[in-house]
Design a protein around this motif. Structure first.
Motif, PDB file in Angstrom:
ATOM      1  N   GLN A  58      96.321   6.857  81.855  1.00 33.50           N
ATOM      2  CA  GLN A  58      97.111   7.246  82.958  1.00 33.50           C
ATOM      3  C   GLN A  58      96.088   6.973  84.377  1.00 33.50           C
ATOM      4  N   GLN A  59      95.116   7.565  84.456  1.00 37.46           N
ATOM      5  CA  GLN A  59      94.225   7.623  85.266  1.00 37.46           C
ATOM      6  C   GLN A  59      93.887   6.171  85.928  1.00 37.46           C
ATOM      7  N   MET A  60      93.515   5.516  84.781  1.00 39.54           N
ATOM      8  CA  MET A  60      93.011   3.950  85.057  1.00 39.54           C
ATOM      9  C   MET A  60      94.055   3.174  85.366  1.00 39.54           C
ATOM     10  N   GLU A  61      95.312   3.451  84.793  1.00 37.97           N
ATOM     11  CA  GLU A  61      96.576   2.533  85.165  1.00 37.97           C
ATOM     12  C   GLU A  61      97.014   2.901  86.755  1.00 37.97           C
ATOM     13  N   TYR A  62      96.836   4.265  87.230  1.00 41.61           N
ATOM     14  CA  TYR A  62      97.137   4.537  88.659  1.00 41.61           C
ATOM     15  C   TYR A  62      96.111   3.618  89.425  1.00 41.61           C
ATOM     16  N   LEU A  63      94.857   3.639  89.220  1.00 42.68           N
ATOM     17  CA  LEU A  63      93.878   3.206  90.210  1.00 42.68           C
ATOM     18  C   LEU A  63      94.184   1.671  90.161  1.00 42.68           C
ATOM     19  N   GLU A  64      94.423   1.263  88.952  1.00 42.22           N
ATOM     20  CA  GLU A  64      94.573  -0.323  88.968  1.00 42.22           C
ATOM     21  C   GLU A  64      96.062  -0.874  89.634  1.00 42.22           C
ATOM     22  N   MET A  65      96.823   0.086  89.708  1.00 44.84           N
ATOM     23  CA  MET A  65      98.299  -0.535  90.175  1.00 44.84           C
ATOM     24  C   MET A  65      98.732   0.135  91.504  1.00 44.84           C
ATOM     25  N   THR A  66      97.855   0.959  92.123  1.00 43.03           N
ATOM     26  CA  THR A  66      98.263   1.562  93.373  1.00 43.03           C
ATOM     27  C   THR A  66      97.262   1.276  94.361  1.00 43.03           C
ATOM     28  N   GLY A  67      96.630   0.139  94.378  1.00 38.57           N
ATOM     29  CA  GLY A  67      95.923  -0.223  95.737  1.00 38.57           C
ATOM     30  C   GLY A  67      94.529   0.459  95.774  1.00 38.57           C
ATOM     31  N   TYR A  68      94.036   0.990  94.766  1.00 39.63           N
ATOM     32  CA  TYR A  68      92.811   1.561  94.502  1.00 39.63           C
ATOM     33  C   TYR A  68      91.607   0.212  94.353  1.00 39.63           C
ATOM     34  N   ASN A  69      90.411   0.114  94.708  1.00 41.68           N
ATOM     35  CA  ASN A  69      89.429  -0.820  94.281  1.00 41.68           C
ATOM     36  C   ASN A  69      88.251  -0.117  93.598  1.00 41.68           C
ATOM     37  N   VAL A  70      88.404  -0.529  92.406  1.00 39.08           N
ATOM     38  CA  VAL A  70      86.999  -0.256  91.742  1.00 39.08           C
ATOM     39  C   VAL A  70      85.723  -0.774  91.719  1.00 39.08           C
ATOM     40  N   ILE A  71      84.860  -0.288  92.301  1.00 40.27           N
ATOM     41  CA  ILE A  71      83.408  -1.077  92.496  1.00 40.27           C
ATOM     42  C   ILE A  71      82.427  -0.926  91.806  1.00 40.27           C
ATOM     43  N   PRO A  72      81.333  -1.695  91.630  1.00 37.66           N
ATOM     44  CA  PRO A  72      80.041  -1.141  90.830  1.00 37.66           C
ATOM     45  C   PRO A  72      79.263  -0.086  91.634  1.00 37.66           C
ATOM     46  N   LEU A  73      78.747   0.989  90.948  1.00 36.89           N
ATOM     47  CA  LEU A  73      77.796   1.784  91.623  1.00 36.89           C
ATOM     48  C   LEU A  73      76.825   0.976  92.505  1.00 36.89           C
ATOM     49  N   ARG A  74      76.307  -0.235  92.130  1.00 34.28           N
ATOM     50  CA  ARG A  74      75.321  -0.739  92.828  1.00 34.28           C
ATOM     51  C   ARG A  74      75.862  -0.959  94.385  1.00 34.28           C
ATOM     52  N   HIS A  75      77.049  -1.533  94.428  1.00 36.25           N
ATOM     53  CA  HIS A  75      77.722  -1.595  95.552  1.00 36.25           C
ATOM     54  C   HIS A  75      77.669  -0.648  96.311  1.00 36.25           C
ATOM     55  N   LEU A  76      78.020   0.437  95.934  1.00 34.66           N
ATOM     56  CA  LEU A  76      78.008   1.867  96.770  1.00 34.66           C
ATOM     57  C   LEU A  76      76.619   2.184  97.055  1.00 34.66           C
ATOM     58  N   TYR A  77      75.730   1.997  96.239  1.00 33.53           N
ATOM     59  CA  TYR A  77      74.148   2.212  96.791  1.00 33.53           C
ATOM     60  C   TYR A  77      73.863   1.279  97.982  1.00 33.53           C
ATOM     61  N   GLU A  78      74.243  -0.005  97.840  1.00 34.03           N
ATOM     62  CA  GLU A  78      74.075  -0.946  98.806  1.00 34.03           C
ATOM     63  C   GLU A  78      74.654  -0.469 100.268  1.00 34.03           C
ATOM     64  N   TYR A  79      75.676   0.036 100.195  1.00 34.39           N
ATOM     65  CA  TYR A  79      76.414   0.481 101.210  1.00 34.39           C
ATOM     66  C   TYR A  79      75.719   1.756 101.872  1.00 34.39           C
ATOM     67  N   VAL A  80      75.423   2.558 100.999  1.00 35.17           N
ATOM     68  CA  VAL A  80      74.767   4.126 101.424  1.00 35.17           C
ATOM     69  C   VAL A  80      73.480   3.580 102.130  1.00 35.17           C
ATOM     70  N   THR A  81      72.698   2.744 101.587  1.00 34.47           N
ATOM     71  CA  THR A  81      71.431   2.376 102.264  1.00 34.47           C
ATOM     72  C   THR A  81      71.289   1.351 103.548  1.00 34.47           C
ATOM     73  N   GLY A  82      72.857   0.690 103.641  1.00 30.23           N
ATOM     74  CA  GLY A  82      72.849  -0.296 104.907  1.00 30.23           C
ATOM     75  C   GLY A  82      72.735  -1.596 104.375  1.00 30.23           C
ATOM     76  N   GLU A  83      72.547  -1.841 103.220  1.00 29.07           N
ATOM     77  CA  GLU A  83      72.434  -3.263 102.558  1.00 29.07           C
ATOM     78  C   GLU A  83      73.605  -3.946 102.678  1.00 29.07           C
ATOM     79  N   ARG A  84      74.746  -3.206 102.528  1.00 33.36           N
ATOM     80  CA  ARG A  84      76.149  -3.679 102.750  1.00 33.36           C
ATOM     81  C   ARG A  84      76.917  -3.041 103.570  1.00 33.36           C
ATOM     82  N   ASP A  85      77.463  -3.890 104.552  1.00 23.92           N
ATOM     83  CA  ASP A  85      78.074  -3.332 105.760  1.00 23.92           C
ATOM     84  C   ASP A  85      79.445  -2.573 105.584  1.00 23.92           C
ATOM     85  N   SER A  86      80.112  -2.973 104.385  1.00 22.73           N
ATOM     86  CA  SER A  86      81.416  -2.352 104.245  1.00 22.73           C
ATOM     87  C   SER A  86      81.803  -2.363 102.736  1.00 22.73           C
TER      88      SER A  86
END
Length: 408
Positions: A58-86
């Protein structure tokens, strides 16, 4: 070891969760992502950290169908460190700790089906040791199909110096080196991928441990503290939302970050349905406050994204079932409507439930083309804000009803 891991996890989370759960989110912050932390889905039995397969689905279906975006942990790390702008809006990262077999048998199929990237933090000392733990073949398969396999130490102990008073400084340093380095080395050997991230066992860490983790070659580490991870966060202290069996669906939505939205004229109305419905519809009274391009609608019981039409002149939104009606199962169905408030930039959301009849299906209706269809694109990556909403249905005069969501 497995029994001690269970008991220690329960102790840490029981003592920390109540305080964390009542922390307020900064209403001005809508960037970053929430990192979800799971442990066990369905089996083995556990008094706290296990959730059911239906809850996870149910939780995965909710994320998939209601406008959430599941990203890799690496993308979040790159955002935290400034390697990724957004990051994409409503970004979320999915992580699973320890190395229980249910990660492969229960969680992995749901994640793979949806194309969700995910991270599994394993401690090698449990791998292939019991019938309820993962083996290296399963780990390699997940690594080759969207899974990022990272370290949870070698044997899942408390790692901070204060927990090991029986050791002198030299002995502690040697012991800690094995926990951090040997785990990293063995996972890399079996997956062929570089291990860069660590999840602190029990979320236990301090400044001394953070320094040792960085020295051992880890780029980032994750805690069990609750909160969003934003740009500029300490990469060796990345927060997570720990999901356990105390969190029901309303609370899950609450922690994910939506603020209340008002709905009117929902159809089918909350309560009994006397005949099968081919459309699900509602009207948003305060639609002028919303970004019309952000408005979306989903029927969670449908199991897939369905076309919907939104009229930005009236605030009316309609979802058409057509052939999807044949695949809907279960007595109660939940419709969700969401959008972004143009003044605050926050996600707003509301939902209502209705009963689904077991009757002969009516003929299909054409998909509406006026106003123009709005079809949400399947999510590619990540996740939430911080406080979702619990919906309460309030009847009003005439044939309409209003739904008001209250933050919890």
């Amino acid at each position: 070891m497995a029994a001690r891991a269970f008991l220690a996890t329960i102790f840490v989370l029981l003592t920390s969760f109540p305080a964390l759960a009542h922390k307020k989110a900064d209403p001005r912050d809508h960037s970053g992502a929430i990192v979800l932390c799971y442990h066990i889905v369905e089996s083995p039995q556990d008094p706290r950290m296990e959730i059911s397969r239906e809850t996870f689905r149910q939780q995965m279906e909710y994320l998939e169908m209601t406008g959430y975006n599941v990203i890799p942990l690496r993308h979040l790390y790159e955002y935290v460190t400034g390697e990724r702008d957004s990051l994409p809006p409503n970004a979320v990262v999915i992580t699973i700790d320890d190395g229980w077999r249910s990660t492969y048998t229960e969680a992995y199929p749901e994640l793979k089906k949806r194309g969700f990237p995910f991270t599994v933090f394993v401690y090698p000392n449990i791998i292939s040791k019991t019938i309820i733990s993962l083996n290296w073949d399963q780990i390699r398969e997940m690594s080759e199909n969207g899974g990022d396999i990272e370290s949870h130490s070698w044997s899942h102990p408390f790692l901070t110096r204060r927990r090991h008073e029986e050791l002198d400084d030299a002995g502690y340093a040697t012991w800690l080196q094995r926990e951090l380095v040997e785990s990293k080395r063995l996972i890399e050997k079996h997956t062929g991928e570089t291990v860069e991230f660590l999840a602190y066992p029990y979320g236990d860490y301090d400044h001394r441990l953070k320094a040792a983790v960085a020295k051992a070659g880890y780029a980032a580490a994750l805690t069990c503290e609750f909160g969003k991870v934003i740009q500029g966060s300490d990469p060796l202290r990345m927060k997570r939302l720990v999901i356990d069996k105390r969190i029901d669906f309303a609370e899950f939505r609450h922690y994910m970050g939506a603020t209340p939205m008002q709905l009117a004229e929902m159809s089918p109305k909350p309560g009994d349905v006397t005949e099968p419905a081919m459309t699900i519809s509602a009207r948003i009274p305060n639609f002028k406050n919303l970004d019309p391009h952000s408005v979306g609608m989903a029927l969670l019981g449908a199991g897939s994204l369905l076309p919907y039409a939104y009229d930005e002149q009236t605030g009316a939104i309609t979802l058409v079932l057509n052939d999807a009606i044949k695949s809907i199962t279960g007595t109660y169905q939940r419709a969700v409507v969401w959008a972004t408030d143009t003044k605050t930039g926050r996600r707003v959301e509301a939902s209502w439930t209705f009963k689904w009849p077991d009757q002969v299906l009516p003929p299909a209706l054409p998909v509406p083309t006026t106003p123009a269809q709005v079809v949400p694109a399947p999510s590619e990556t990540a996740a939430p804000a911080r406080r979702a909403a619990t919906a309460q249905v309030i009847p009003v005069s005439g044939a309409s009803a209003a739904i008001v969501s209250h933050p919890r």
